[in-house]
Design an enzyme around this catalytic site. Structure first.
Site, PDB file in Angstrom:
ATOM      1  N   ASP A 121      21.814  62.980  62.325  1.00 58.64           N
ATOM      2  CA  ASP A 121      22.527  62.192  61.508  1.00 58.64           C
ATOM      3  C   ASP A 121      23.637  62.819  60.879  1.00 58.64           C
ATOM      4  O   ASP A 121      23.399  63.736  61.357  1.00 58.64           O
ATOM      5  CB  ASP A 121      21.260  61.895  60.580  1.00 58.64           C
ATOM      6  N   TYR A 123      27.572  62.686  58.922  1.00 59.38           N
ATOM      7  CA  TYR A 123      27.389  62.072  57.320  1.00 59.38           C
ATOM      8  C   TYR A 123      29.269  62.545  57.580  1.00 59.38           C
ATOM      9  O   TYR A 123      30.429  63.138  56.788  1.00 59.38           O
ATOM     10  CB  TYR A 123      27.638  63.910  56.942  1.00 59.38           C
ATOM     11  N   HIS A 128      32.420  58.582  50.702  1.00 60.29           N
ATOM     12  CA  HIS A 128      30.478  58.882  50.421  1.00 60.29           C
ATOM     13  C   HIS A 128      30.655  60.332  50.581  1.00 60.29           C
ATOM     14  O   HIS A 128      30.274  61.099  49.011  1.00 60.29           O
ATOM     15  CB  HIS A 128      29.783  58.523  51.860  1.00 60.29           C
ATOM     16  N   GLU A 194      20.092  55.186  52.283  1.00 66.16           N
ATOM     17  CA  GLU A 194      21.036  55.340  52.835  1.00 66.16           C
ATOM     18  C   GLU A 194      21.302  54.295  53.991  1.00 66.16           C
ATOM     19  O   GLU A 194      20.777  54.688  54.887  1.00 66.16           O
ATOM     20  CB  GLU A 194      20.884  57.217  53.769  1.00 66.16           C
ATOM     21  N   GLU A 196      23.512  52.928  57.104  1.00 65.78           N
ATOM     22  CA  GLU A 196      23.334  54.099  58.079  1.00 65.78           C
ATOM     23  C   GLU A 196      23.845  52.984  58.965  1.00 65.78           C
ATOM     24  O   GLU A 196      23.054  51.966  59.118  1.00 65.78           O
ATOM     25  CB  GLU A 196      22.922  55.286  58.495  1.00 65.78           C
ATOM     26  N   ASP A 228      18.449  55.262  56.145  1.00 66.91           N
ATOM     27  CA  ASP A 228      17.740  57.166  56.360  1.00 66.91           C
ATOM     28  C   ASP A 228      17.332  57.323  54.889  1.00 66.91           C
ATOM     29  O   ASP A 228      17.731  57.871  54.011  1.00 66.91           O
ATOM     30  CB  ASP A 228      18.760  58.285  56.465  1.00 66.91           C
ATOM     31  N   ARG A 232      16.159  63.167  47.250  1.00 69.82           N
ATOM     32  CA  ARG A 232      17.096  63.601  46.275  1.00 69.82           C
ATOM     33  C   ARG A 232      17.236  65.361  45.671  1.00 69.82           C
ATOM     34  O   ARG A 232      17.197  65.848  46.266  1.00 69.82           O
ATOM     35  CB  ARG A 232      18.264  62.727  45.495  1.00 69.82           C
ATOM     36  N   GLN A 235      15.679  67.510  47.903  1.00 72.99           N
ATOM     37  CA  GLN A 235      16.784  68.091  49.319  1.00 72.99           C
ATOM     38  C   GLN A 235      17.786  68.784  48.680  1.00 72.99           C
ATOM     39  O   GLN A 235      17.966  69.574  49.161  1.00 72.99           O
ATOM     40  CB  GLN A 235      18.075  66.794  49.648  1.00 72.99           C
ATOM     41  N   LYS A 248      14.315  64.954  53.841  1.00 70.57           N
ATOM     42  CA  LYS A 248      15.039  63.463  55.054  1.00 70.57           C
ATOM     43  C   LYS A 248      13.600  62.926  56.293  1.00 70.57           C
ATOM     44  O   LYS A 248      13.649  62.718  56.503  1.00 70.57           O
ATOM     45  CB  LYS A 248      16.404  64.016  55.072  1.00 70.57           C
ATOM     46  N   THR A 252      12.635  57.304  58.067  1.00 68.72           N
ATOM     47  CA  THR A 252      13.462  56.924  58.698  1.00 68.72           C
ATOM     48  C   THR A 252      13.323  55.922  59.307  1.00 68.72           C
ATOM     49  O   THR A 252      12.412  55.633  59.995  1.00 68.72           O
ATOM     50  CB  THR A 252      14.909  57.679  59.659  1.00 68.72           C
ATOM     51  N   GLU A 355      24.176  57.814  44.785  1.00 72.31           N
ATOM     52  CA  GLU A 355      26.033  57.117  44.553  1.00 72.31           C
ATOM     53  C   GLU A 355      26.299  56.494  43.357  1.00 72.31           C
ATOM     54  O   GLU A 355      26.740  55.642  42.157  1.00 72.31           O
ATOM     55  CB  GLU A 355      26.841  56.655  45.210  1.00 72.31           C
TER      56      GLU A 355
END
Length: 408
Positions: A121, A123, A128, A194, A196, A228, A232, A235, A248, A252, A355
Site C-alpha cells: 500500500d 501514500y 492526503h 481509506e 483507494e 484500506d 487510527r 496505528q 492496517k 482490506t 481528514e
C-alpha cells in the site's frame, strides 16, 4: 435472437461492451462451483461456458475458478481474450449461444476473483499526506523530506484482503493517547476508511531485475476499488519507528470486479506537475500519461460524504510499480498494490474520516447522528467511474463493508 435481449443495454450503461470487467461468481444451484464471469450491464456472462460454446482457444483459461491463470498468461493473451469477449457480446451472430449463459447480477454470489500473492500500500496523494502531516505535526513540515522523491509505501497482509460485502469486525489492540500514562487494550475507537484504487499484477518478474516505467502495461492487468480500513488509534501508537502494522492488517476490502487497463485508455491523464526533479527510474516525462481520471464517491449509511478525485494523485501506478521493484524485488501473479488514500484539495474530496473530521475535532453530520469515526453498524460504500470512449462512462463497481462489533 430474443426480442428483449439482456445485451441490448440502455444508452450510457457504465458496464457496456467498452468496459467488460472480470469477476468470479457462483450460482444458487451450484454454490461450490466458482466460475469466471464478465459483467455486461446488469448480467454476468459465464466466460468459460461462452468460450467453450464458441470454440475459443482460451476456453481452458476462462474455465478456471480464479483469474490467476489468465493473469499469468500475459498481455498478448489479455488482449486476445478481450477482443473475443467484445465480439461475443456485440455480434448478433453470437446471441443464441451467449444469451443462455447470462446470469442476472442479483442471482449470483460474487467472490474474491483472484488469489492475492503480496500486498503493498502506498501514500501517493499530496493532499492526503499534507493533511495528515498538518494533523500530527502542526508545528513542523507537513511532508517528510523524502515524500516528493519516492513513492512511500509499506507491505501489508495479503491474507486479510476480502471481497466487497464482507463485514468488518472492529479490531482490538493497544492504544495510547498522548496524555495517557500507559497504553490500554481494547476495541479501536478510531476506526476509519481509506478510499483507494488497487492495481492487480498479472505477469511476474524475475528476482533481481527491476521493472521500468515503460513495462507497466506488460505487468499490470487492471484496477479495482479498494478500502484500506484503518484503526487510527492503534496505528498512532504502533507506527514509530517501523510504520503501519496491526492498525492496517486486520482487513482490506476490494471490489468484486477488476477492470482491464485497456478499458481505461480514455481515462488516462497527466499527473499533477512535479516541483522537484525525479531520479531517472521515476522520471515519466517521456512516458504515456500515468494518471487516471477516476471519480470516487464515499457513502456512509447511504449518505455521500466525499468525492475524492484520483486524477490528483502525485505518484502514478507505473511509478509505484517501478519503485517497488527497483531494489530487485520480484513481482508475482496476483500481487496487489493500493494507491494510498485518494484526497483532493477541497474538504469534500478527502478520502478518510481522519481528514474529514480533522482527527475527530470536527464531526460530520449524518441523518442518524454525528460521526467522527465509524460506529458499529455503519455501512461504508465506495463507488467510482471513469471517462470511457466516445463520451461513455466506465463503472468500477463498488466496495461495501458494514462494521461489526469487536470479537469476544
Amino acid at each position: 435472437m430474443s426480442e428483449h435481449s439482456p445485451l441490448d443495454l440502455a444508452e450510457g450503461d457504465p458496464f457496456g461492451p467498452h468496459n467488460l470487467p472480470y469477476g468470479v461468481f457462483t450460482t444458487a444451484d451450484e454454490p461450490a462451483r466458482r466460475r469466471i464471469g464478465v459483467r455486461i450491464g446488469g448480467h454476468v456472462l459465464d466466460a468459460g461456458a461462452a468460450a467453450h460454446a464458441l470454440g475459443s482457444p482460451h476456453a481452458d483459461l476462462l474455465g478456471r475458478p480464479s483469474l490467476n491463470p489468465l493473469l499469468a498468461a500475459g498481455r498478448a493473451v489479455w488482449q486476445e481474450v478481450r477482443r473475443e469477449l467484445t465480439a461475443w457480446v456485440t455480434d448478433p451472430a453470437h446471441r443464441a449461444a451467449v444469451e443462455p449463459l447470462l446470469h442476472p447480477l442479483g442471482t449470483v454470489e460474487l467472490h474474491l476473483p483472484y488469489e492475492v500473492a503480496d500486498y503493498v500500500d502506498f501514500y501517493a496523494s499530496e493532499h492526503h499526506a499534507t493533511n495528515v502531516g498538518r494533523i500530527f505535526r502542526p508545528d513542523g513540515d507537513a511532508l517528510t523530506p523524502n515524500w516528493k522523491h519516492l513513492p512511500i509505501g509499506y507491505h501489508g497482509r495479503a491474507g486479510t484482503i476480502v471481497v466487497s460485502g464482507t463485514d468488518v469486525v472492529r479490531p482490538t489492540g493497544q492504544r495510547k493517547a498522548p496524555a495517557d500514562p500507559a497504553p490500554v487494550f481494547g476495541p479501536s475507537v478510531k476506526l476509519d476508511i481509506e478510499a483507494e484504487v488497487g492495481f492487480l499484477v498479472g505477469t511476474p518478474s524475475e528476482l533481481g531485475r527491476p521493472v521500468p516505467l515503460s513495462s507497466y502495461r506488460d505487468h499490470v492487468f487492471g484496477l479495482t476499488l479498494l478500502n484500506d480500513w484503518s484503526a487510527r488509534d492503534v496505528q498512532a501508537w504502533e507506527y514509530v519507528p517501523l510504520g503501519p502494522f496491526l492498525g492496517k492488517s486486520f482487513q482490506t476490502s476490494v471490489s468484486a470486479w477488476v477492470t482491464p487497463l485497456e478499458a481505461l485508455d480514455a481515462a488516462r491523464t497527466a499527473p499533477p506537475a512535479r516541483d522537484l526533479p525525479l531520479l531517472p527510474y521515476l522520471d515519466d516525462a517521456e512516458e504515456e500519461p500515468g494518471g487516471y481520471d477516476v471519480r470516487i464517491s464515499v457513502e456512509i449509511n447511504g449518505e455521500a460524504v466525499a468525492e475524492p478525485p484520483f486524477s490528483t494523485m502525485y505518484w502514478t501506478a507505473a511509478q509505484q510499480l517501478a519503485h517497488m521493484t527497483v531494489n530487485g524485488a520480484s513481482l508475482r501473479t496476483g500481487d496487489l498494490y493500493g494507491s494510498g488514500t485518494v484526497s483532493g484539495p477541497e474538504t469534500g474530496q478527502r478520502g478518510s474520516l481522519l481528514e474529514l473530521t480533522w482527527n475527530g475535532r470536527d464531526a460530520i453530520e449524518l441523518a442518524d447522528g454525528k460521526r467522527t469515526f465509524l460506529e458499529d453498524g455503519d455501512e461504508v460504500v465506495l463507488t467510482a467511474w471513469a471517462p470511457g470512449p466516445d463520451g461513455t462512462r466506465v463503472g468500477l463497481g463498488e466496495v461495501r463493508g458494514r462494521i461489526a462489533p469487536a470479537a469476544g
